[in-house]
Design an enzyme around this catalytic site. Structure first.
Site, mmCIF file in Angstrom:
data_model
loop_
_atom_site.group_PDB
_atom_site.id
_atom_site.type_symbol
_atom_site.label_atom_id
_atom_site.label_comp_id
_atom_site.label_asym_id
_atom_site.label_seq_id
_atom_site.Cartn_x
_atom_site.Cartn_y
_atom_site.Cartn_z
ATOM 1 N N PRO A 17 30.179 33.500 35.414
ATOM 2 C CA PRO A 17 29.268 32.620 36.159
ATOM 3 C C PRO A 17 28.241 33.446 36.916
ATOM 4 C CG PRO A 17 31.381 32.786 37.283
ATOM 5 C CD PRO A 17 31.542 33.506 35.977
ATOM 6 N N MET A 18 26.962 33.078 36.777
ATOM 7 C CA MET A 18 25.886 33.807 37.460
ATOM 8 C C MET A 18 24.840 32.806 37.948
ATOM 9 S SD MET A 18 25.372 37.090 34.901
ATOM 10 C CE MET A 18 25.555 36.119 33.389
ATOM 11 N N GLN A 71 32.623 26.594 38.737
ATOM 12 C CA GLN A 71 33.018 27.540 39.788
ATOM 13 C C GLN A 71 32.464 27.087 41.136
ATOM 14 O OE1 GLN A 71 31.451 31.595 40.686
ATOM 15 N NE2 GLN A 71 33.413 32.318 39.883
ATOM 16 N N CYS A 101 31.713 36.979 44.916
ATOM 17 C CA CYS A 101 30.271 37.179 45.046
ATOM 18 C C CYS A 101 29.967 38.102 46.226
ATOM 19 C CB CYS A 101 29.544 35.857 45.231
ATOM 20 S SG CYS A 101 27.741 36.065 45.357
ATOM 21 N N LYS A 140 38.216 34.225 40.707
ATOM 22 C CA LYS A 140 37.519 35.445 40.315
ATOM 23 C C LYS A 140 37.260 36.255 41.583
ATOM 24 C CE LYS A 140 33.576 37.147 37.589
ATOM 25 N NZ LYS A 140 32.898 38.037 38.534
ATOM 26 N N HIS A 170 36.537 41.646 38.769
ATOM 27 C CA HIS A 170 35.382 42.518 38.548
ATOM 28 C C HIS A 170 35.727 43.891 39.104
ATOM 29 C CE1 HIS A 170 30.850 43.114 38.294
ATOM 30 N NE2 HIS A 170 31.292 44.210 38.875
ATOM 31 N N GLY A 204 33.235 43.692 34.029
ATOM 32 C CA GLY A 204 32.468 44.805 34.572
ATOM 33 C C GLY A 204 32.136 45.858 33.540
ATOM 34 N N ASP A 205 30.841 46.032 33.263
ATOM 35 C CA ASP A 205 30.343 47.104 32.388
ATOM 36 C C ASP A 205 30.779 46.974 30.929
ATOM 37 O OD1 ASP A 205 29.153 48.115 34.621
ATOM 38 O OD2 ASP A 205 30.448 49.873 34.812
ATOM 39 N N GLY A 227 29.060 39.505 31.938
ATOM 40 C CA GLY A 227 28.064 38.879 32.797
ATOM 41 C C GLY A 227 26.681 39.407 32.543
#
Length: 336
Positions: A17-18, A71, A101, A140, A170, A204-205, A227
């Site tokens: 989610p972004m 979310q 976040c 998350k 993350h 992540g990455d 993401g």
């Protein structure tokens, strides 16, 4: 892997989610290329209490989204309970709580990653939300607040006790924001801890199929979440799946192929918003990411980012196809 009654085969790929990114058109492009699970943009519990129309619109799910989650985030437990119940009305497959976040506008109110500084409250909030809805609840979060404060294992155990059905982690701290490298070591420690029974999703990455395989083998996580590397590159899901299945790397797309994707995503925006300027403005973050590393692209990029009419965007895209023809876009920068 199971989230409540939802069964996901193999190693599912989740689209993270972004905010201002994972709206309808982008989700649809990622789904087209193999993303297995969708999330809405994260929504504010306080805005849902005030019945803010724009916030409620973020929760709208479409048939192509499934399986999908809404979310939510917030600092007040009663507000989060209400938000979860409102979210449940759109019939998501599960509801996710944002405990990760790192942005100031979120943490200054005690929400998002700020909850990592108050694990008892994090646990209580998760438990109350779980009790308030019938759909599964997941969470998350991040490794911790900074390098000296990484309570992710305790957080994971507390969230499991609270009844969450899965946990996405993350591999950065709040202090890192999105800088530096994601550390998957602690993600692996959580996944392989003997008391952890819920599915763990690593985030992540994940910038390539090769990287995905290394991280998967290193940690044994149940699923992978992608993401920011998907912005301007929704086909990364196809690339990752192909590498995990075959050990082979797909050729990157040509400029002409990318242009067709840009046109498709823009058209989805225009049809969804029914407002030309709004549909184009929503694409600007994606315009900036779709064509990395192209020589002599700066002027065209500036024009794309300033365009406010569909016809103008199409003319610029036509120029790009003519200028670059079958040039392939190099994403190897993402591995640096």
């Amino acid at each position: 892997m199971k989230i409540g009654n939802l069964i996901l085969e193999g190693t599912p790929l989740f689209l993270a989610p972004m905010e201002d990114v994972t709206y309808m058109s982008f989700r649809r492009m990622c789904k087209k290329y193999g993303a297995d699970v969708m999330y809405t943009e994260f929504v504010s519990s306080e805005a849902l209490i005030r019945d803010v129309k724009k916030t409620k619109q973020k929760m709208v799910l479409f048939d192509f989204d499934r399986p999908a989650a809404v979310q939510i985030y917030g600092h007040n437990i009663d507000s989060m309970i209400h938000a979860a119940q409102v979210a449940e009305e759109v019939q998501p497959d599960f509801i996710d709580i944002n405990f990760g976040c790192p942005m100031k506008k979120i943490i200054r109110h005690g929400a998002g990653a700020a909850m990592l500084k108050d694990l008892p409250k994090m646990q209580q909030m998760a438990a109350e939300v779980v009790k308030a809805v019938k759909v599964p609840v997941t969470a998350k979060t991040r490794l911790g607040w900074n390098d000296n404060d990484k309570p992710i294992l305790e957080a994971a155990l507390r969230l499991q006790d609270a009844g969450v059905a899965a946990l996405a982690i993350h591999g950065r701290t709040r202090e890192q924001l999105y800088t530096g490298k994601a550390d998957w070591t602690l993600i692996g420690e959580v996944k392989n801890h003997p008391e952890i029974k819920i599915p763990i999703i690593g985030n992540g990455d994940i910038t390539s199929g090769q990287k995905a395989k290394i991280l998967l083998e290193q940690t044994g996580v149940d699923a992978l979440m992608i993401g920011r590397p998907a912005i301007g590159r929704p086909w990364i899901f196809r690339e990752v799946k192909h590498f995990l299945e075959t050990g082979q790397t797909l050729a990157p797309p040509t400029v002409a192929e990318i242009v067709e994707n840009v046109r498709e995503q823009l058209q989805l925006n225009l049809e969804w918003k029914d407002n030309e300027r709004t549909g184009i403005l929503m694409m600007r973050r994606h315009f900036a990411k779709y064509f990395p590393g192209l020589p002599g692209f700066r002027d065209l990029k500036i024009r794309l980012l300033r365009a406010e009419a569909h016809e103008e965007v199409n003319e610029i895209l036509d120029e790009m196809v003519e200028k670059y023809k079958n040039t392939r876009v190099d994403y190897s920068f993402a591995e640096k």
